[in-house]
Design a protein around this motif. Structure first.
Motif: not given
Length: 124
Positions: A1-2, A15, A79, A81, A86-88, A110, A112, A122
């Motif tokens: 993960m980032q 990030q 967020e 994932i 990946q959507q924020v 995931k 977060r 998370t």
């Protein structure tokens, strides 16, 4: 993960999308890796994301008890994932501490959230 890194001086958060060699520096000092909280810590009932499947995707609520949304204490972002997405969604103090995302529920790996006072949390 980032990975996420934060400056200890100005609070800026960075990030990492693709890791590389080297050190991140801000305000003339090395940035610190941000540790995500997973629910073992105090305050989990107001911070750990709760997912519900909807007709169009997934609804994320922040906490099993609604999180405060005041000027000095609120959820900044939610967020979601997956392997290929990946959507924020950014929130403001006057918003509800929840968002719906149009992504396949089964593909969410995931979730977060970021609380301006208590950091990243998370669902894992």
């Amino acid at each position: 993960m980032q990975e996420l890194y934060q400056c200890g001086v100005c609070g800026k958060i960075v990030q990492i999308i693709i890791a590389g060699k080297g050190t991140l520096v801000c305000c003339n000092q090395e940035m610190t890796l941000v540790q995500e909280k997973r629910g073992e810590e105090e305050g989990k009932e107001k911070h750990v994301p709760v997912l519900d499947k909807t007709a169009t995707g997934v609804k994320v609520k922040v906490g099993s008890v609604p999180h405060p949304m005041a000027e000095d204490h609120y959820i900044v972002q939610i967020e979601v994932i997956g392997d290929n997405f990946q959507q924020v969604s950014q929130l403001k103090p006057e918003d509800a501490p929840e968002k719906e995302f149009c992504v396949p529920f089964e593909q969410v790996k995931k979730v977060r959230i970021f609380c301006n006072k208590h950091g990243f949390w998370t669902n894992l």
